[in-house]
Enzyme design. Structure first.
Site, PDB file in Angstrom:
ATOM      1  N   ASN A  84      54.115  35.376  87.225  1.00  0.00           N
ATOM      2  CA  ASN A  84      55.304  36.154  87.593  1.00  0.00           C
ATOM      3  C   ASN A  84      54.964  36.976  88.835  1.00  0.00           C
ATOM      4  O   ASN A  84      54.254  37.978  88.737  1.00  0.00           O
ATOM      5  CB  ASN A  84      55.686  37.060  86.409  1.00  0.00           C
ATOM      6  CG  ASN A  84      56.862  37.955  86.733  1.00  0.00           C
ATOM      7  OD1 ASN A  84      57.541  37.770  87.745  1.00  0.00           O
ATOM      8  ND2 ASN A  84      57.114  38.932  85.875  1.00  0.00           N
ATOM      9  N   TRP A  85      55.481  36.524  89.963  1.00  0.00           N
ATOM     10  CA  TRP A  85      55.163  37.214  91.220  1.00  0.00           C
ATOM     11  C   TRP A  85      55.928  38.533  91.367  1.00  0.00           C
ATOM     12  O   TRP A  85      55.687  39.272  92.310  1.00  0.00           O
ATOM     13  CB  TRP A  85      55.504  36.324  92.417  1.00  0.00           C
ATOM     14  CG  TRP A  85      54.620  35.125  92.590  1.00  0.00           C
ATOM     15  CD1 TRP A  85      53.525  34.775  91.835  1.00  0.00           C
ATOM     16  CD2 TRP A  85      54.737  34.110  93.596  1.00  0.00           C
ATOM     17  NE1 TRP A  85      52.973  33.609  92.309  1.00  0.00           N
ATOM     18  CE2 TRP A  85      53.691  33.181  93.389  1.00  0.00           C
ATOM     19  CE3 TRP A  85      55.629  33.887  94.651  1.00  0.00           C
ATOM     20  CZ2 TRP A  85      53.522  32.058  94.213  1.00  0.00           C
ATOM     21  CZ3 TRP A  85      55.457  32.762  95.466  1.00  0.00           C
ATOM     22  CH2 TRP A  85      54.412  31.867  95.243  1.00  0.00           C
ATOM     23  N   LYS A  86      56.874  38.776  90.496  1.00  0.00           N
ATOM     24  CA  LYS A  86      57.721  39.971  90.591  1.00  0.00           C
ATOM     25  C   LYS A  86      58.279  40.079  92.023  1.00  0.00           C
ATOM     26  O   LYS A  86      58.577  39.063  92.625  1.00  0.00           O
ATOM     27  CB  LYS A  86      56.940  41.218  90.185  1.00  0.00           C
ATOM     28  CG  LYS A  86      56.217  41.046  88.845  1.00  0.00           C
ATOM     29  CD  LYS A  86      55.747  42.326  88.262  1.00  0.00           C
ATOM     30  CE  LYS A  86      54.848  42.038  87.079  1.00  0.00           C
ATOM     31  NZ  LYS A  86      54.763  43.110  86.117  1.00  0.00           N
TER      32      LYS A  86
ATOM     33  N   HIS B  10      62.813  39.878  80.482  1.00  0.00           N
ATOM     34  CA  HIS B  10      61.564  40.541  80.875  1.00  0.00           C
ATOM     35  C   HIS B  10      61.744  42.058  80.723  1.00  0.00           C
ATOM     36  O   HIS B  10      62.817  42.589  81.014  1.00  0.00           O
ATOM     37  CB  HIS B  10      61.210  40.179  82.325  1.00  0.00           C
ATOM     38  CG  HIS B  10      59.814  40.626  82.687  1.00  0.00           C
ATOM     39  ND1 HIS B  10      59.528  41.926  83.023  1.00  0.00           N
ATOM     40  CD2 HIS B  10      58.638  39.943  82.732  1.00  0.00           C
ATOM     41  CE1 HIS B  10      58.219  42.025  83.266  1.00  0.00           C
ATOM     42  NE2 HIS B  10      57.659  40.833  83.100  1.00  0.00           N
TER      43      HIS B  10
ATOM     44  N   GLU C 139      60.896  44.483  82.449  1.00  0.00           N
ATOM     45  CA  GLU C 139      61.315  45.220  83.655  1.00  0.00           C
ATOM     46  C   GLU C 139      62.820  45.086  83.876  1.00  0.00           C
ATOM     47  O   GLU C 139      63.438  45.971  84.462  1.00  0.00           O
ATOM     48  CB  GLU C 139      60.476  44.756  84.864  1.00  0.00           C
ATOM     49  CG  GLU C 139      59.064  45.327  84.758  1.00  0.00           C
ATOM     50  CD  GLU C 139      57.978  44.564  85.482  1.00  0.00           C
ATOM     51  OE1 GLU C 139      58.289  43.679  86.292  1.00  0.00           O
ATOM     52  OE2 GLU C 139      56.791  44.848  85.212  1.00  0.00           O
TER      53      GLU C 139
ATOM     54  N   GLU D 284      55.125  40.319  75.208  1.00  0.00           N
ATOM     55  CA  GLU D 284      54.647  41.193  76.274  1.00  0.00           C
ATOM     56  C   GLU D 284      54.804  42.653  75.841  1.00  0.00           C
ATOM     57  O   GLU D 284      55.876  43.240  76.032  1.00  0.00           O
ATOM     58  CB  GLU D 284      55.452  40.956  77.542  1.00  0.00           C
ATOM     59  CG  GLU D 284      55.332  39.550  78.077  1.00  0.00           C
ATOM     60  CD  GLU D 284      55.468  39.548  79.586  1.00  0.00           C
ATOM     61  OE1 GLU D 284      54.486  39.220  80.253  1.00  0.00           O
ATOM     62  OE2 GLU D 284      56.540  39.903  80.078  1.00  0.00           O
TER      63      GLU D 284
ATOM     64  N   GLY E 113      51.250  45.645  83.542  1.00  0.00           N
ATOM     65  CA  GLY E 113      50.947  46.310  84.815  1.00  0.00           C
ATOM     66  C   GLY E 113      50.151  47.599  84.652  1.00  0.00           C
ATOM     67  O   GLY E 113      50.029  48.381  85.595  1.00  0.00           O
TER      68      GLY E 113
ATOM     69  N   SER F 211      48.614  42.540  81.479  1.00  0.00           N
ATOM     70  CA  SER F 211      47.312  42.777  82.116  1.00  0.00           C
ATOM     71  C   SER F 211      46.277  41.691  81.796  1.00  0.00           C
ATOM     72  O   SER F 211      45.109  41.983  81.568  1.00  0.00           O
ATOM     73  CB  SER F 211      46.782  44.167  81.745  1.00  0.00           C
ATOM     74  OG  SER F 211      47.684  45.165  82.202  1.00  0.00           O
TER      75      SER F 211
ATOM     76  N   GLY G 212      51.266  38.700  85.491  1.00  0.00           N
ATOM     77  CA  GLY G 212      51.904  39.369  86.623  1.00  0.00           C
ATOM     78  C   GLY G 212      50.883  39.590  87.737  1.00  0.00           C
ATOM     79  O   GLY G 212      50.583  38.689  88.524  1.00  0.00           O
ATOM     80  N   GLY G 213      50.322  40.798  87.775  1.00  0.00           N
ATOM     81  CA  GLY G 213      49.431  41.220  88.868  1.00  0.00           C
ATOM     82  C   GLY G 213      48.374  40.180  89.248  1.00  0.00           C
ATOM     83  O   GLY G 213      48.227  39.840  90.425  1.00  0.00           O
TER      84      GLY G 213
HETATM   85  C1  PEP Z   1      54.422  40.418  83.635  1.00  0.00           C
HETATM   86  O1  PEP Z   1      54.934  40.694  84.706  1.00  0.00           O
HETATM   87  O2  PEP Z   1      55.062  39.724  82.837  1.00  0.00           O
HETATM   88  C2  PEP Z   1      53.076  40.908  83.330  1.00  0.00           C
HETATM   89  C3  PEP Z   1      52.538  40.597  82.181  1.00  0.00           C
HETATM   90  O3  PEP Z   1      52.459  41.672  84.283  1.00  0.00           O
HETATM   91  P1  PEP Z   1      50.892  42.093  84.344  1.00  0.00           P
HETATM   92  O4  PEP Z   1      50.079  40.842  84.117  1.00  0.00           O
HETATM   93  O5  PEP Z   1      50.701  42.668  85.703  1.00  0.00           O
HETATM   94  O6  PEP Z   1      50.662  43.091  83.238  1.00  0.00           O
END
Ligand code: PEP
Length: 249
Positions: free
Chosen positions: A11-13, A96, A98, A164, A170, A210, A231-232
């Site tokens: 997930n590049w957000k 999601h 966010e 999640e 994040g 994470s 994500g990150g």
């Molecule tokens: C996500 O965006 O779904 C996510 C899990 O982010 P991160 O890996 O940065 O916690």
């Protein structure tokens, strides 16, 4: 190890632009051993056609981060499932955290998004997870069950589930493998109660929060963790490849 093919989403957000997305795809696809996992990249809307074209014929697919529940209309700034298919997406994230928290999306909106995805032949990755306060209050399983029940009311023909925990997204704080397994096992039991053991046995439930190359293997070793939503760490193609490879290649 289960029969389920592992699934890893990146997930590049709201990161990257066309030029860096092209470099990213080139770097990721330069790893030409076929991974054991199915891989999906989730770029922002403007890069969907470009990323879909770069990935065409490769071992990775392209998905979108969100969709509007309706097919067309006066919804400034929104994108429909019809448009996502046209742009080359085959997957879409629904619910999601966010979106739930930044845009106030409730369970009913998520249900309608899962319906729209299904209508357009997009595979929804349905995201569920508790906040830190909900976990502290002992409400984790109740929240997961409520979010899952709402999404399944859309009667999706196919889907993946992403557990999640909001407190782990994040933040650098990852759920321990045991904590994540407990939630995944619970979600699989909920799927079995609603859809039967056969369906529950084949649906992928991925963990997100994470995930990094150094914690991926211990999470992947859990019997009900079938992949990751990253994500990150997915923004660096080398790190993302290391996470994908923890499932073997
Ligand atoms: C996500 O965006 O779904 C996510 C899990 O982010 P991160 O890996 O940065 O916690």
């Amino acid at each position: 190890m289960s029969e389920r093919i592992p699934l890893v989403g990146g997930n590049w957000k709201m990161h990257l632009v066309s030029s860096s997305a092209v470099d990213y795809c080139d770097a990721l696809l330069a790893n030409d051993d076929d991974p054991r996992a199915e891989v999906v990249l989730f770029p922002s809307f403007p890069m969907l056609p470009l990323v879909a074209a770069k990935l065409e014929g490769s071992w990775a697919a392209c998905g979108a981060q969100d969709l509007h529940p309706e097919d067309e209309g006066a919804h400034t700034g929104d994108v429909s499932g019809l448009q996502l298919r046209d742009a080359g997406s085959t997957w879409v994230l629904c619910g999601h955290s966010e979106r739930r928290h930044d845009h106030g999306e409730g369970d009913d909106v998520v249900r309608r998004k899962v319906e729209a995805a299904t209508r357009h032949g997009l595979m929804p990755m349905i995201c569920v997870g508790e906040t830190g306060d909900e976990r502290k209050a002992g409400r984790t399983l109740e929240v997961l069950e409520r979010q899952l029940t709402a999404a399944l009311a859309a009667e999706p023909t196919g889907f993946a589930l992403a557990y999640e925990p909001v407190w782990a997204i994040g933040t650098g704080e990852t759920a321990t493998p045991e904590t994540a397994q407990e939630a995944h096992e619970f979600l699989r039991r909920c799927l079995a109660d609603r859809l039967g053991d056969d369906v529950a046995g084949v649906r992928r439930i991925v963990y997100g929060g994470s995930v990094k190359p150094d914690n991926a293997a211990s999470l992947a070793a859990q019997p009900d963790i079938d992949g990751f939503l990253v994500g990150g760490a997915s923004l660096d193609p080398e790190k993302f490849w290391d996470i994908i490879r923890c499932w073997g290649s």
